[in-house]
Structures are given as structure tokens and as C-alpha cells.
Design a protein around this motif. Sequence first.
Motif, PDB file in Angstrom:
ATOM      1  N   LEU A  98      12.184  -9.293  13.266  1.00 31.49           N
ATOM      2  CA  LEU A  98      12.220  -7.835  13.153  1.00 31.49           C
ATOM      3  C   LEU A  98      13.568  -7.322  12.636  1.00 31.49           C
ATOM      4  O   LEU A  98      13.613  -6.402  11.809  1.00 31.49           O
ATOM      5  N   ASP A  99      14.671  -7.935  13.109  1.00 32.66           N
ATOM      6  CA  ASP A  99      15.993  -7.374  12.839  1.00 32.66           C
ATOM      7  C   ASP A  99      16.726  -8.020  11.669  1.00 32.66           C
ATOM      8  O   ASP A  99      17.593  -7.392  11.055  1.00 32.66           O
ATOM      9  N   GLU A 100      16.407  -9.268  11.355  1.00 30.64           N
ATOM     10  CA  GLU A 100      17.202 -10.001  10.369  1.00 30.64           C
ATOM     11  C   GLU A 100      16.476 -10.263   9.056  1.00 30.64           C
ATOM     12  O   GLU A 100      17.114 -10.666   8.076  1.00 30.64           O
ATOM     13  N   LEU A 101      15.167 -10.014   9.014  1.00 31.98           N
ATOM     14  CA  LEU A 101      14.392 -10.345   7.816  1.00 31.98           C
ATOM     15  C   LEU A 101      13.786  -9.075   7.229  1.00 31.98           C
ATOM     16  O   LEU A 101      13.032  -8.368   7.901  1.00 31.98           O
ATOM     17  N   ALA A 102      14.130  -8.796   5.984  1.00 30.99           N
ATOM     18  CA  ALA A 102      13.602  -7.598   5.327  1.00 30.99           C
ATOM     19  C   ALA A 102      12.268  -7.893   4.664  1.00 30.99           C
ATOM     20  O   ALA A 102      11.909  -9.056   4.418  1.00 30.99           O
ATOM     21  N   GLU A 103      11.515  -6.838   4.371  1.00 30.55           N
ATOM     22  CA  GLU A 103      10.245  -7.001   3.665  1.00 30.55           C
ATOM     23  C   GLU A 103      10.477  -7.716   2.331  1.00 30.55           C
ATOM     24  O   GLU A 103      11.421  -7.401   1.602  1.00 30.55           O
ATOM     25  N   GLY A 104       9.619  -8.686   2.048  1.00 30.69           N
ATOM     26  CA  GLY A 104       9.723  -9.434   0.800  1.00 30.69           C
ATOM     27  C   GLY A 104      10.677 -10.605   0.852  1.00 30.69           C
ATOM     28  O   GLY A 104      10.730 -11.401  -0.096  1.00 30.69           O
ATOM     29  N   GLU A 105      11.425 -10.750   1.958  1.00 33.87           N
ATOM     30  CA  GLU A 105      12.358 -11.869   2.066  1.00 33.87           C
ATOM     31  C   GLU A 105      11.689 -13.078   2.725  1.00 33.87           C
ATOM     32  O   GLU A 105      10.663 -12.970   3.388  1.00 33.87           O
ATOM     33  N   CYS A 106      12.346 -14.222   2.557  1.00 32.71           N
ATOM     34  CA  CYS A 106      11.877 -15.474   3.155  1.00 32.71           C
ATOM     35  C   CYS A 106      12.910 -15.956   4.160  1.00 32.71           C
ATOM     36  O   CYS A 106      14.096 -16.093   3.837  1.00 32.71           O
ATOM     37  N   GLY A 107      12.469 -16.179   5.372  1.00 35.24           N
ATOM     38  CA  GLY A 107      13.327 -16.748   6.406  1.00 35.24           C
ATOM     39  C   GLY A 107      12.899 -18.172   6.709  1.00 35.24           C
ATOM     40  O   GLY A 107      11.773 -18.577   6.395  1.00 35.24           O
ATOM     41  N   ALA A 108      13.782 -18.957   7.334  1.00 33.72           N
ATOM     42  CA  ALA A 108      13.445 -20.351   7.613  1.00 33.72           C
ATOM     43  C   ALA A 108      14.070 -20.823   8.917  1.00 33.72           C
ATOM     44  O   ALA A 108      15.196 -20.454   9.261  1.00 33.72           O
ATOM     45  N   PHE A 109      13.304 -21.635   9.626  1.00 36.75           N
ATOM     46  CA  PHE A 109      13.813 -22.394  10.764  1.00 36.75           C
ATOM     47  C   PHE A 109      13.962 -23.844  10.313  1.00 36.75           C
ATOM     48  O   PHE A 109      13.008 -24.432   9.787  1.00 36.75           O
ATOM     49  N   LEU A 110      15.136 -24.417  10.502  1.00 38.04           N
ATOM     50  CA  LEU A 110      15.367 -25.823  10.179  1.00 38.04           C
ATOM     51  C   LEU A 110      15.139 -26.639  11.452  1.00 38.04           C
ATOM     52  O   LEU A 110      15.932 -26.583  12.389  1.00 38.04           O
ATOM     53  N   VAL A 111      14.045 -27.388  11.462  1.00 38.59           N
ATOM     54  CA  VAL A 111      13.599 -28.071  12.674  1.00 38.59           C
ATOM     55  C   VAL A 111      13.987 -29.539  12.629  1.00 38.59           C
ATOM     56  O   VAL A 111      13.684 -30.252  11.670  1.00 38.59           O
ATOM     57  N   TRP A 112      14.638 -29.983  13.687  1.00 43.26           N
ATOM     58  CA  TRP A 112      15.012 -31.387  13.813  1.00 43.26           C
ATOM     59  C   TRP A 112      13.743 -32.248  13.834  1.00 43.26           C
ATOM     60  O   TRP A 112      12.782 -31.935  14.530  1.00 43.26           O
ATOM     61  N   GLY A 113      13.717 -33.320  13.066  1.00 48.56           N
ATOM     62  CA  GLY A 113      12.546 -34.198  13.036  1.00 48.56           C
ATOM     63  C   GLY A 113      11.404 -33.571  12.268  1.00 48.56           C
ATOM     64  O   GLY A 113      11.567 -33.075  11.162  1.00 48.56           O
ATOM     65  N   ASP A 114      10.219 -33.590  12.876  1.00 44.36           N
ATOM     66  CA  ASP A 114       9.024 -33.008  12.276  1.00 44.36           C
ATOM     67  C   ASP A 114       8.518 -31.876  13.164  1.00 44.36           C
ATOM     68  O   ASP A 114       8.410 -32.049  14.385  1.00 44.36           O
ATOM     69  N   PRO A 115       8.205 -30.711  12.591  1.00 40.70           N
ATOM     70  CA  PRO A 115       7.783 -29.565  13.409  1.00 40.70           C
ATOM     71  C   PRO A 115       6.516 -29.803  14.216  1.00 40.70           C
ATOM     72  O   PRO A 115       6.256 -29.073  15.171  1.00 40.70           O
ATOM     73  N   ALA A 116       5.718 -30.811  13.843  1.00 32.87           N
ATOM     74  CA  ALA A 116       4.447 -31.039  14.525  1.00 32.87           C
ATOM     75  C   ALA A 116       4.579 -31.886  15.781  1.00 32.87           C
ATOM     76  O   ALA A 116       3.608 -32.016  16.535  1.00 32.87           O
ATOM     77  N   LEU A 117       5.757 -32.477  16.018  1.00 33.71           N
ATOM     78  CA  LEU A 117       5.871 -33.458  17.095  1.00 33.71           C
ATOM     79  C   LEU A 117       6.889 -33.015  18.141  1.00 33.71           C
ATOM     80  O   LEU A 117       8.097 -33.035  17.905  1.00 33.71           O
ATOM     81  N   TYR A 118       6.383 -32.594  19.305  1.00 30.38           N
ATOM     82  CA  TYR A 118       7.214 -32.191  20.430  1.00 30.38           C
ATOM     83  C   TYR A 118       8.299 -31.195  20.022  1.00 30.38           C
ATOM     84  O   TYR A 118       9.485 -31.377  20.334  1.00 30.38           O
ATOM     85  N   ASP A 119       7.893 -30.158  19.335  1.00 31.64           N
ATOM     86  CA  ASP A 119       8.795 -29.067  18.984  1.00 31.64           C
ATOM     87  C   ASP A 119       8.068 -27.755  19.254  1.00 31.64           C
ATOM     88  O   ASP A 119       6.862 -27.648  19.016  1.00 31.64           O
ATOM     89  N   SER A 120       8.790 -26.757  19.727  1.00 36.85           N
ATOM     90  CA  SER A 120       8.161 -25.511  20.171  1.00 36.85           C
ATOM     91  C   SER A 120       8.128 -24.421  19.114  1.00 36.85           C
ATOM     92  O   SER A 120       7.589 -23.340  19.360  1.00 36.85           O
ATOM     93  N   THR A 121       8.702 -24.663  17.938  1.00 36.87           N
ATOM     94  CA  THR A 121       8.851 -23.595  16.949  1.00 36.87           C
ATOM     95  C   THR A 121       7.514 -22.990  16.541  1.00 36.87           C
ATOM     96  O   THR A 121       7.359 -21.760  16.497  1.00 36.87           O
ATOM     97  N   LEU A 122       6.547 -23.827  16.218  1.00 36.66           N
ATOM     98  CA  LEU A 122       5.257 -23.308  15.752  1.00 36.66           C
ATOM     99  C   LEU A 122       4.547 -22.515  16.846  1.00 36.66           C
ATOM    100  O   LEU A 122       3.975 -21.456  16.573  1.00 36.66           O
TER     101      LEU A 122
END
Length: 258
Positions: A98-122
Motif C-alpha cells: 500500500l505505502d511503497e508501491l505505486a500503480e503500474g510499478e513492479c515490486g519484488a520479494f527476494l526469497v532464500w531458496g525456492d518460494p515453494a518450499l517451507y517459505d511463508s511469502t506466498l
Amino acid sequence: MKRIQVIGIGAGDPEHLTLQAVRAIGATDVFFLLDKGEEKDDLAALRRTILAEHARQPHRVAVVPDPARDRTAATPAYAPAVDDWRRRRADAYERLVLDELAEGECGAFLVWGDPALYDSTLAALEEVHARGTADFTWAVVPGVSSVSALTARHRTTLNQVGRPVRITTGRRLAEEGLPDGPDDIVVMLDARQAFAALAGRGLHIYWGAYLGTPDEILLSGPLDTALAVRISQVREEARARKGWIMDTYLLRRPAGRQ
């Protein structure tokens, strides 16, 4: 529309980045980082190295504190503790979107390992999206997991011919014991050192810590009492030296042996 990429960055080696990950990083306007404190600055340092080499200019970095998690909760309270931690992480992600990403912009989370395996980001992003407070789309870029890094560094396969593999946690292994079905069991998040209770049962262990980093440690062999004690000692010395440890191991028994 706001866009978010969840990018797997590998197990610790900057060269674990895939070409897809490099392209995704180069297309990002804002990188979202969770501050895990000075003890784990190594984790942030890898991300800074990756951004210095692959992020486009200009780009922004938005940092929020990583919510504390109760890792000591007994089994009945474990699931509620995890749910509470994930909710607070979703709160942090919601503020970032809400606060850091403007309309039309792309934000990213850099996830250690693979996002599908024991990671809470998704799971946290799905919760934020379900709240309906922020309108965004998201995509996932897979990464080299610690499991892949472990087997590569030990020059072994993940499974035996035609046999299944189970991926579990140290907590579940300690509470449930060695499963009867699979001959290969990958164990992650093992603060209990559950492998020690399985010494002398005909298993072979491939253990690794800080995989892909300059501090990488590898030990392997028949899981007897001597090796179990050795791994425990090395693990505790490493934790005391760095203030944290990230380790994974594969337990293997000969096919058909129960």
C-alpha cells in the motif's frame, strides 16, 4: 495495476540465480526486504550483492522489521503460534504494497531458496490479496532450494531408483519418528537435532549448513553415535560463532530396508 514478483534467489551462492530470476530482478522498481536483525545480516548481504549486480537503476529498497516468531511453542500451541506470525507478516506485506508501491510499478520479494518450499511469502501475499485492501497481481520465479544444493554438494541423488522421497521438518521427525514408507527423508528446520535419536538404525546421513555460502559445512556417513555427536558439536559451534544456523539433511536407508 500493481505487480509483485516472488523471486527465488537460491540457497546462498549468488550464482544460484537463474536467468529468469536475473530478468525479473532487472524488471523490478521496488525491492521489499525483511530486516531480521544484525545477527542475520549475512542474509541481507546476499540480497545487497544481488541487487548491486543485477537490479536496474534507479530502483528503491523498502525495509520493514521481520515479525518475531515463537519457535519454542509446544506442539498444541505450535500451529496457533505460526498462524499468528503469518498474520503479522501479512500485515507487514500489506503496508509495503500500500505505502511503497505505486500503480503500474513492479515490486519484488527476494526469497532464500525456492518460494515453494517451507517459505511463508506466498501464503502471506495470498492473505493480503484476500483482504481486498490492495489490488495487485503476483508471479513466482522458482529458485535453487537448499535441498538441491545439499544433494549437489554431496554429489548424490535425492531419491533411489523408483523410490519415493519425503520432505519433512525436524519437529515432525522428532514427534513421529522415522516413517515406514520412503527410503529417503529430507529434514529441514531441525532445531531439535532429531537425527541424533536415529543413530545406529542403519541410516546414512548427508548433512549441510550454510549451503552455498563461504561458511558452508558438509558432513556425511553412516549415522552412528559418533557421527551424530560430531554433527551436533559442529552445529552448536557454528551457531555460537555466527549467532544463527541454517542446515538441512538427507537421511537414506537401503531400498526395502525398514
